[in-house]
Scaffold this active site. Sequence first.
Site, PDB file in Angstrom:
ATOM      1  N   LYS A 163      -2.329   7.325  12.660  1.00  0.00           N
ATOM      2  CA  LYS A 163      -3.845   7.090  13.121  1.00  0.00           C
ATOM      3  C   LYS A 163      -4.566   8.114  13.374  1.00  0.00           C
TER       4      LYS A 163
ATOM      5  N   SER B 165      -6.900   3.845  15.250  1.00  0.00           N
ATOM      6  CA  SER B 165      -6.567   3.320  16.515  1.00  0.00           C
ATOM      7  C   SER B 165      -6.939   4.217  17.771  1.00  0.00           C
TER       8      SER B 165
ATOM      9  N   TYR C   6       3.380   5.913  15.094  1.00  0.00           N
ATOM     10  CA  TYR C   6       1.916   5.200  14.786  1.00  0.00           C
ATOM     11  C   TYR C   6       0.739   6.032  15.291  1.00  0.00           C
ATOM     12  N   ALA C   7       0.878   6.754  16.517  1.00  0.00           N
ATOM     13  CA  ALA C   7      -0.332   7.753  16.851  1.00  0.00           C
ATOM     14  C   ALA C   7      -0.604   8.883  15.838  1.00  0.00           C
ATOM     15  N   ALA C   8       0.517   9.304  15.371  1.00  0.00           N
ATOM     16  CA  ALA C   8       0.531  10.454  14.321  1.00  0.00           C
ATOM     17  C   ALA C   8      -0.295   9.779  13.072  1.00  0.00           C
TER      18      ALA C   8
ATOM     19  N   VAL D 221       0.727  -1.393   0.122  1.00  0.00           N
ATOM     20  CA  VAL D 221      -0.051  -0.024  -0.260  1.00  0.00           C
ATOM     21  C   VAL D 221       0.809   1.527  -0.014  1.00  0.00           C
TER      22      VAL D 221
ATOM     23  N   ILE E  95      -6.533  -5.183  20.257  1.00  0.00           N
ATOM     24  CA  ILE E  95      -7.223  -6.520  19.582  1.00  0.00           C
ATOM     25  C   ILE E  95      -6.194  -7.484  19.499  1.00  0.00           C
TER      26      ILE E  95
HETATM   27  N1  CAA Z   1       1.659   2.481  29.092  1.00  0.00           N
HETATM   28  C1  CAA Z   1       2.213   2.823  30.495  1.00  0.00           C
HETATM   29  N2  CAA Z   1       3.835   2.937  30.492  1.00  0.00           N
HETATM   30  C2  CAA Z   1       4.365   2.069  29.534  1.00  0.00           C
HETATM   31  C3  CAA Z   1       3.767   1.715  28.429  1.00  0.00           C
HETATM   32  C4  CAA Z   1       2.327   2.147  28.228  1.00  0.00           C
HETATM   33  N3  CAA Z   1       1.679   1.570  27.127  1.00  0.00           N
HETATM   34  N4  CAA Z   1       4.820   0.995  27.554  1.00  0.00           N
HETATM   35  C5  CAA Z   1       5.926   1.156  27.881  1.00  0.00           C
HETATM   36  N5  CAA Z   1       5.625   2.057  29.374  1.00  0.00           N
HETATM   37  C6  CAA Z   1       6.453   2.027  30.207  1.00  0.00           C
HETATM   38  C7  CAA Z   1       7.450   0.944  30.899  1.00  0.00           C
HETATM   39  O1  CAA Z   1       6.721   0.114  31.889  1.00  0.00           O
HETATM   40  C8  CAA Z   1       8.743   1.576  31.477  1.00  0.00           C
HETATM   41  O2  CAA Z   1       8.328   2.063  32.865  1.00  0.00           O
HETATM   42  P1  CAA Z   1       9.461   2.172  33.663  1.00  0.00           P
HETATM   43  O3  CAA Z   1      10.510   3.107  33.350  1.00  0.00           O
HETATM   44  O4  CAA Z   1       9.002   3.002  34.964  1.00  0.00           O
HETATM   45  O5  CAA Z   1       9.782   0.702  33.884  1.00  0.00           O
HETATM   46  C9  CAA Z   1       9.001   2.689  30.532  1.00  0.00           C
HETATM   47  O6  CAA Z   1       7.718   3.098  30.028  1.00  0.00           O
HETATM   48  C10 CAA Z   1      10.098   2.305  29.495  1.00  0.00           C
HETATM   49  O7  CAA Z   1       9.595   1.269  28.917  1.00  0.00           O
HETATM   50  P2  CAA Z   1      10.512  -0.033  28.529  1.00  0.00           P
HETATM   51  O8  CAA Z   1      11.692  -0.115  29.722  1.00  0.00           O
HETATM   52  O9  CAA Z   1       9.982  -1.052  27.995  1.00  0.00           O
HETATM   53  O10 CAA Z   1      11.584   0.752  27.547  1.00  0.00           O
HETATM   54  P3  CAA Z   1      12.006   0.287  26.157  1.00  0.00           P
HETATM   55  O11 CAA Z   1      12.721   1.246  25.332  1.00  0.00           O
HETATM   56  O12 CAA Z   1      12.904  -1.090  26.291  1.00  0.00           O
HETATM   57  O13 CAA Z   1      10.726  -0.133  25.291  1.00  0.00           O
HETATM   58  C11 CAA Z   1       8.720   0.140  24.151  1.00  0.00           C
HETATM   59  C12 CAA Z   1       9.896   0.790  24.950  1.00  0.00           C
HETATM   60  C13 CAA Z   1       9.243  -0.256  22.786  1.00  0.00           C
HETATM   61  C14 CAA Z   1       7.542   1.542  24.075  1.00  0.00           C
HETATM   62  C15 CAA Z   1       8.168  -0.750  25.154  1.00  0.00           C
HETATM   63  O14 CAA Z   1       7.804  -0.407  26.423  1.00  0.00           O
HETATM   64  C16 CAA Z   1       6.801  -1.105  24.334  1.00  0.00           C
HETATM   65  O15 CAA Z   1       6.642  -1.947  23.488  1.00  0.00           O
HETATM   66  N6  CAA Z   1       5.665  -0.644  24.857  1.00  0.00           N
HETATM   67  C17 CAA Z   1       4.236  -1.001  24.344  1.00  0.00           C
HETATM   68  C18 CAA Z   1       3.755  -0.072  23.394  1.00  0.00           C
HETATM   69  C19 CAA Z   1       2.276  -0.339  23.188  1.00  0.00           C
HETATM   70  O16 CAA Z   1       1.533  -0.170  23.872  1.00  0.00           O
HETATM   71  N7  CAA Z   1       2.241  -0.513  21.662  1.00  0.00           N
HETATM   72  C20 CAA Z   1       0.769  -0.878  21.290  1.00  0.00           C
HETATM   73  C21 CAA Z   1       1.113  -1.943  20.050  1.00  0.00           C
HETATM   74  S1  CAA Z   1      -0.527  -2.858  19.448  1.00  0.00           S
HETATM   75  C22 CAA Z   1      -1.193  -1.442  18.537  1.00  0.00           C
HETATM   76  O17 CAA Z   1      -0.345  -0.638  18.205  1.00  0.00           O
HETATM   77  C23 CAA Z   1      -2.500  -1.632  18.348  1.00  0.00           C
HETATM   78  C24 CAA Z   1      -3.092  -0.317  18.679  1.00  0.00           C
HETATM   79  O18 CAA Z   1      -3.525   0.172  17.635  1.00  0.00           O
HETATM   80  C25 CAA Z   1      -3.565  -0.124  19.965  1.00  0.00           C
HETATM   81  P1  NAI Z   2      -1.732  -7.745  11.574  1.00  0.00           P
HETATM   82  O1  NAI Z   2       0.003  -7.429  11.779  1.00  0.00           O
HETATM   83  O2  NAI Z   2      -1.975  -9.023  12.191  1.00  0.00           O
HETATM   84  O3  NAI Z   2      -1.812  -7.812  10.151  1.00  0.00           O
HETATM   85  C1  NAI Z   2      -1.670  -6.776   9.329  1.00  0.00           C
HETATM   86  C2  NAI Z   2      -1.636  -7.135   7.804  1.00  0.00           C
HETATM   87  O4  NAI Z   2      -1.157  -6.184   7.077  1.00  0.00           O
HETATM   88  C3  NAI Z   2      -0.590  -8.338   7.798  1.00  0.00           C
HETATM   89  O5  NAI Z   2      -1.305  -9.289   6.899  1.00  0.00           O
HETATM   90  C4  NAI Z   2       0.336  -7.677   6.894  1.00  0.00           C
HETATM   91  O6  NAI Z   2       0.949  -8.542   5.686  1.00  0.00           O
HETATM   92  C5  NAI Z   2      -0.166  -6.481   6.066  1.00  0.00           C
HETATM   93  N1  NAI Z   2       0.596  -5.505   5.704  1.00  0.00           N
HETATM   94  C6  NAI Z   2       1.582  -4.732   6.470  1.00  0.00           C
HETATM   95  N2  NAI Z   2       2.407  -3.947   5.572  1.00  0.00           N
HETATM   96  C7  NAI Z   2       1.488  -3.907   4.398  1.00  0.00           C
HETATM   97  C8  NAI Z   2       1.763  -3.075   3.437  1.00  0.00           C
HETATM   98  N3  NAI Z   2       2.839  -2.139   2.960  1.00  0.00           N
HETATM   99  N4  NAI Z   2       0.872  -3.451   2.132  1.00  0.00           N
HETATM  100  C9  NAI Z   2      -0.133  -4.278   2.287  1.00  0.00           C
HETATM  101  N5  NAI Z   2      -0.160  -5.128   3.419  1.00  0.00           N
HETATM  102  C10 NAI Z   2       0.460  -5.048   4.420  1.00  0.00           C
HETATM  103  O7  NAI Z   2      -2.526  -6.377  12.386  1.00  0.00           O
HETATM  104  P2  NAI Z   2      -3.540  -6.271  12.787  1.00  0.00           P
HETATM  105  O8  NAI Z   2      -3.687  -6.282  14.303  1.00  0.00           O
HETATM  106  O9  NAI Z   2      -4.707  -7.187  12.251  1.00  0.00           O
HETATM  107  O10 NAI Z   2      -4.029  -4.605  12.430  1.00  0.00           O
HETATM  108  C11 NAI Z   2      -5.056  -4.472  11.274  1.00  0.00           C
HETATM  109  C12 NAI Z   2      -5.185  -2.964  11.384  1.00  0.00           C
HETATM  110  O11 NAI Z   2      -5.724  -2.458  12.625  1.00  0.00           O
HETATM  111  C13 NAI Z   2      -3.860  -2.216  11.277  1.00  0.00           C
HETATM  112  O12 NAI Z   2      -4.236  -0.811  10.350  1.00  0.00           O
HETATM  113  C14 NAI Z   2      -3.561  -1.689  12.730  1.00  0.00           C
HETATM  114  O13 NAI Z   2      -2.885  -0.331  12.814  1.00  0.00           O
HETATM  115  C15 NAI Z   2      -5.198  -1.538  13.201  1.00  0.00           C
HETATM  116  N6  NAI Z   2      -5.259  -1.548  14.642  1.00  0.00           N
HETATM  117  C16 NAI Z   2      -5.010  -2.959  15.244  1.00  0.00           C
HETATM  118  C17 NAI Z   2      -5.140  -2.871  16.525  1.00  0.00           C
HETATM  119  C18 NAI Z   2      -4.780  -4.135  17.482  1.00  0.00           C
HETATM  120  O14 NAI Z   2      -4.820  -4.122  18.486  1.00  0.00           O
HETATM  121  N7  NAI Z   2      -4.440  -5.102  16.775  1.00  0.00           N
HETATM  122  C19 NAI Z   2      -5.713  -1.652  17.199  1.00  0.00           C
HETATM  123  C20 NAI Z   2      -6.282  -0.814  16.741  1.00  0.00           C
HETATM  124  C21 NAI Z   2      -5.786  -0.591  15.407  1.00  0.00           C
END
Ligand code: CAA
Ligand code: NAI
Length: 246
Positions: A158, A141, A154-156, A63, A187
């Site tokens: 979304k 998100s 990511y937040a920017a 994409v 999810i």
């Molecule tokens: N909320 C509150 N605190 C958090 C946090 C969160 N979501 N994520 C990290 N922290 C805190 C940690 O607990 C830690 O606190 P302390 O210093 O008090 O122990 C501090 O922030 C630093 O964290 P790390 O030691 O883990 O630092 P790092 O550099 O090794 O890793 C990180 C940083 C990559 C951000 C890792 O903490 C991480 O992966 N956090 C989760 C981020 C997250 O929530 N991602 C969502 C992915 S799923 C998604 O994106 C779907 C969606 O749309 C919702």
């Molecule tokens: P996932 O990682 O399970 O699946 C994502 C899919 O997108 C994979 O099959 C991957 O190959 C495909 N993909 C990645 N880059 C691509 C590209 N450049 N072109 C075409 N396809 C590509 O992710 P998930 O969890 O199913 O997420 C789907 C959507 O929902 C994403 O936009 C994600 O940001 C959003 N989302 C997910 C949440 C969660 O908690 N899982 C929460 C909020 C939003």
Amino acid sequence: MRLQDKTAIITGAGNGIGKEAAFTFGKEGANVVVADYNLEAAEKVVADMNEFGGNAIAVHVNVADQSSVQKMVEQTIQQFGRIDILVNNAGITSDAMLYKMTPEAWQKVVDVNLTGVFYCTQAVIPKMLEQSKGKIISTSSVSGVYGNVGQTNYAATKAGVIGMTKSWAKEYGGKGINVNAVVPGFIETDMVAKVPENVLDKMRSIIPLQRLGNPADIAKAYLYLASDDADYVNGTALHVDGGIMM
Ligand code: CAA
Ligand code: NAI
């Protein structure tokens, strides 16, 4: 059969939420274009769908690459003749605290999650205008609405998805095209599997429904917005997040 005879492109449909949406749309009678960067995964989804009589094709797409998106749209029109629904579902994370986030991590997430949605939507608009009807659904998100630690990039993107959605809802609402966003909470997919368990525990503790969501929770929201039931819904950002924040 809420999507009988409709053609839907779902990006990122090889896995997670998109894959579940492909099954859901197929069961509701849609022709589904299972579009993914990972063609093998998309082909597996199509094989599983065709087993229960669905009508689906697998298409490779990046994409973030405009010519690849254009090819996906051409293949769809060649196969099915129309595009009724686009679900901009493909997305990636590359989490890091702000002070550790590299320009590369910033850029790759922007390219897929923000520019990708722009390319795909721009590419389907001419066909939807020709049909005077269409449904565009993009995946935001809760991170884009409330922010999240480690997700500057990511937040920017979304938050940007919501801004684009509302702009397009104003540009195309008068032409029969509804444009909406879904705002999922946490999810259970591979994307969330990367999140440290202590962070997920913290999330669970603030969700009033006391559980993470599952892909079907989001697929059903996509289905609603894709169906004629949502003909008067435009420019909305539908939260499906268990009430994580209000
Ligand atoms: N909320 C509150 N605190 C958090 C946090 C969160 N979501 N994520 C990290 N922290 C805190 C940690 O607990 C830690 O606190 P302390 O210093 O008090 O122990 C501090 O922030 C630093 O964290 P790390 O030691 O883990 O630092 P790092 O550099 O090794 O890793 C990180 C940083 C990559 C951000 C890792 O903490 C991480 O992966 N956090 C989760 C981020 C997250 O929530 N991602 C969502 C992915 S799923 C998604 O994106 C779907 C969606 O749309 C919702
Ligand atoms: P996932 O990682 O399970 O699946 C994502 C899919 O997108 C994979 O099959 C991957 O190959 C495909 N993909 C990645 N880059 C691509 C590209 N450049 N072109 C075409 N396809 C590509 O992710 P998930 O969890 O199913 O997420 C789907 C959507 O929902 C994403 O936009 C994600 O940001 C959003 N989302 C997910 C949440 C969660 O908690 N899982 C929460 C909020 C939003």
